[in-house]
Design a protein around this motif. Structure first.
Motif, PDB file in Angstrom:
ATOM      1  N   VAL A  41      -8.780 -42.109  64.376  1.00 28.94           N
ATOM      2  CA  VAL A  41      -7.504 -42.412  64.458  1.00 28.94           C
ATOM      3  C   VAL A  41      -6.923 -44.167  64.967  1.00 28.94           C
ATOM      4  O   VAL A  41      -7.326 -43.763  66.742  1.00 28.94           O
ATOM      5  N   THR A  42      -6.168 -45.015  65.093  1.00 28.07           N
ATOM      6  CA  THR A  42      -6.165 -45.994  65.569  1.00 28.07           C
ATOM      7  C   THR A  42      -4.265 -46.301  65.628  1.00 28.07           C
ATOM      8  O   THR A  42      -3.930 -45.281  64.831  1.00 28.07           O
ATOM      9  N   ALA A  43      -4.531 -46.830  66.817  1.00 23.23           N
ATOM     10  CA  ALA A  43      -2.425 -47.397  66.844  1.00 23.23           C
ATOM     11  C   ALA A  43      -1.989 -47.128  64.857  1.00 23.23           C
ATOM     12  O   ALA A  43      -0.950 -47.764  64.907  1.00 23.23           O
ATOM     13  N   ALA A  44      -2.438 -48.262  64.376  1.00 22.13           N
ATOM     14  CA  ALA A  44      -2.440 -48.723  63.519  1.00 22.13           C
ATOM     15  C   ALA A  44      -2.071 -47.817  62.496  1.00 22.13           C
ATOM     16  O   ALA A  44      -1.351 -47.891  61.517  1.00 22.13           O
ATOM     17  N   THR A  45      -3.514 -46.112  62.143  1.00 15.50           N
ATOM     18  CA  THR A  45      -3.566 -45.965  61.547  1.00 15.50           C
ATOM     19  C   THR A  45      -2.513 -44.461  61.431  1.00 15.50           C
ATOM     20  O   THR A  45      -2.049 -43.288  60.544  1.00 15.50           O
ATOM     21  N   THR A  46      -1.656 -44.493  62.694  1.00 10.30           N
ATOM     22  CA  THR A  46      -1.559 -43.294  63.640  1.00 10.30           C
ATOM     23  C   THR A  46       0.103 -43.044  62.721  1.00 10.30           C
ATOM     24  O   THR A  46       0.769 -42.339  62.235  1.00 10.30           O
ATOM     25  N   ALA A  47       0.887 -44.083  62.366  1.00  6.83           N
ATOM     26  CA  ALA A  47       2.195 -44.478  61.846  1.00  6.83           C
ATOM     27  C   ALA A  47       2.177 -44.226  60.616  1.00  6.83           C
ATOM     28  O   ALA A  47       3.312 -44.096  60.024  1.00  6.83           O
ATOM     29  N   GLN A  48       0.633 -44.774  59.430  1.00  7.92           N
ATOM     30  CA  GLN A  48       1.091 -44.000  58.144  1.00  7.92           C
ATOM     31  C   GLN A  48       0.590 -42.293  58.424  1.00  7.92           C
ATOM     32  O   GLN A  48      -0.165 -41.741  58.343  1.00  7.92           O
ATOM     33  N   CYS A  49       1.407 -42.617  56.998  1.00  7.14           N
ATOM     34  CA  CYS A  49       1.362 -41.491  55.687  1.00  7.14           C
ATOM     35  C   CYS A  49       0.149 -41.813  54.963  1.00  7.14           C
ATOM     36  O   CYS A  49       0.550 -42.347  54.008  1.00  7.14           O
ATOM     37  N   TYR A  50      -0.533 -41.119  54.796  1.00  3.55           N
ATOM     38  CA  TYR A  50      -1.450 -40.721  53.172  1.00  3.55           C
ATOM     39  C   TYR A  50      -1.067 -39.885  52.253  1.00  3.55           C
ATOM     40  O   TYR A  50      -1.037 -38.526  52.786  1.00  3.55           O
ATOM     41  N   CYS A  51      -1.376 -40.268  51.319  1.00  4.90           N
ATOM     42  CA  CYS A  51      -1.169 -38.761  50.099  1.00  4.90           C
ATOM     43  C   CYS A  51      -2.022 -37.730  50.199  1.00  4.90           C
ATOM     44  O   CYS A  51      -2.661 -37.907  51.265  1.00  4.90           O
ATOM     45  N   PRO A  52      -2.106 -36.812  49.750  1.00  2.00           N
ATOM     46  CA  PRO A  52      -3.040 -35.101  49.675  1.00  2.00           C
ATOM     47  C   PRO A  52      -4.274 -36.074  49.431  1.00  2.00           C
ATOM     48  O   PRO A  52      -4.600 -35.571  49.634  1.00  2.00           O
ATOM     49  N   ASP A  53      -4.082 -36.527  48.018  1.00  2.00           N
ATOM     50  CA  ASP A  53      -5.773 -36.868  47.605  1.00  2.00           C
ATOM     51  C   ASP A  53      -6.412 -37.427  48.874  1.00  2.00           C
ATOM     52  O   ASP A  53      -7.699 -37.699  48.275  1.00  2.00           O
ATOM     53  N   CYS A  54      -5.438 -38.911  49.248  1.00  2.00           N
ATOM     54  CA  CYS A  54      -5.498 -40.254  50.265  1.00  2.00           C
ATOM     55  C   CYS A  54      -6.486 -39.323  51.409  1.00  2.00           C
ATOM     56  O   CYS A  54      -7.873 -39.838  51.562  1.00  2.00           O
ATOM     57  N   MET A  67      11.015 -38.944  50.893  1.00  2.00           N
ATOM     58  CA  MET A  67      10.099 -38.835  50.667  1.00  2.00           C
ATOM     59  C   MET A  67       8.575 -40.516  51.380  1.00  2.00           C
ATOM     60  O   MET A  67      10.020 -41.064  52.020  1.00  2.00           O
ATOM     61  N   ALA A  68       7.826 -40.400  50.860  1.00  2.00           N
ATOM     62  CA  ALA A  68       6.952 -41.462  51.683  1.00  2.00           C
ATOM     63  C   ALA A  68       6.065 -41.883  50.547  1.00  2.00           C
ATOM     64  O   ALA A  68       5.544 -41.598  50.126  1.00  2.00           O
ATOM     65  N   GLN A  69       5.194 -43.473  51.190  1.00  2.00           N
ATOM     66  CA  GLN A  69       4.663 -43.956  49.986  1.00  2.00           C
ATOM     67  C   GLN A  69       2.528 -43.871  50.914  1.00  2.00           C
ATOM     68  O   GLN A  69       3.324 -44.707  52.306  1.00  2.00           O
ATOM     69  N   CYS A  70       2.221 -43.526  50.081  1.00  2.00           N
ATOM     70  CA  CYS A  70       0.915 -43.541  50.600  1.00  2.00           C
ATOM     71  C   CYS A  70       0.172 -45.464  50.614  1.00  2.00           C
ATOM     72  O   CYS A  70       0.374 -46.255  49.122  1.00  2.00           O
ATOM     73  N   PRO A  71      -0.512 -46.097  52.152  1.00  2.00           N
ATOM     74  CA  PRO A  71      -0.248 -47.286  51.624  1.00  2.00           C
ATOM     75  C   PRO A  71      -1.700 -47.481  51.379  1.00  2.00           C
ATOM     76  O   PRO A  71      -2.388 -48.930  51.132  1.00  2.00           O
ATOM     77  N   ILE A  72      -2.615 -46.665  50.660  1.00  2.00           N
ATOM     78  CA  ILE A  72      -3.522 -47.018  49.748  1.00  2.00           C
ATOM     79  C   ILE A  72      -3.489 -47.033  48.689  1.00  2.00           C
ATOM     80  O   ILE A  72      -3.861 -48.194  47.605  1.00  2.00           O
ATOM     81  N   CYS A  73      -2.811 -45.972  47.657  1.00  2.00           N
ATOM     82  CA  CYS A  73      -2.769 -45.684  46.334  1.00  2.00           C
ATOM     83  C   CYS A  73      -1.567 -46.057  46.089  1.00  2.00           C
ATOM     84  O   CYS A  73      -1.162 -45.780  44.717  1.00  2.00           O
ATOM     85  N   ARG A  74      -0.135 -46.041  47.015  1.00  2.00           N
ATOM     86  CA  ARG A  74       1.310 -46.483  47.033  1.00  2.00           C
ATOM     87  C   ARG A  74       1.521 -45.304  46.256  1.00  2.00           C
ATOM     88  O   ARG A  74       2.705 -45.701  45.908  1.00  2.00           O
TER      89      ARG A  74
END
Length: 63
Positions: free
Chosen positions: A34-47, A1-8
């Motif tokens: 895409v920057t190095a900071a956002t490359t490592a983040q996963c966003y949920c489908p909606d976000c 499981m992952a957690q979206c950094p926007i909506c959690r």
């Protein structure tokens, strides 16, 4: 499981689960700025869909 950094919200992420199948997000275009900071983040489908929509040029604007 992952957690979206926007909506959690927690969601299934193929990369986080080290799946041999590509993640669902590989079917979508990459975010244009895409920057190095956002490359490592996963966003949920909606976000991720909202981020993609907001990054598209509006009619009459150049990409």
């Amino acid at each position: 499981m992952a957690q979206c950094p926007i909506c959690r919200r927690e969601f299934s992420c193929g990369a986080a689960q080290h799946s041999e199948q590509p993640c669902w997000c590989s079917q979508l275009p990459p975010l244009p700025s895409v920057t190095a900071a956002t490359t490592a983040q996963c966003y949920c489908p909606d976000c991720l869909q909202r981020l993609l929509q907001s990054s598209r040029p509006k009619d009459g604007q150049q990409a």
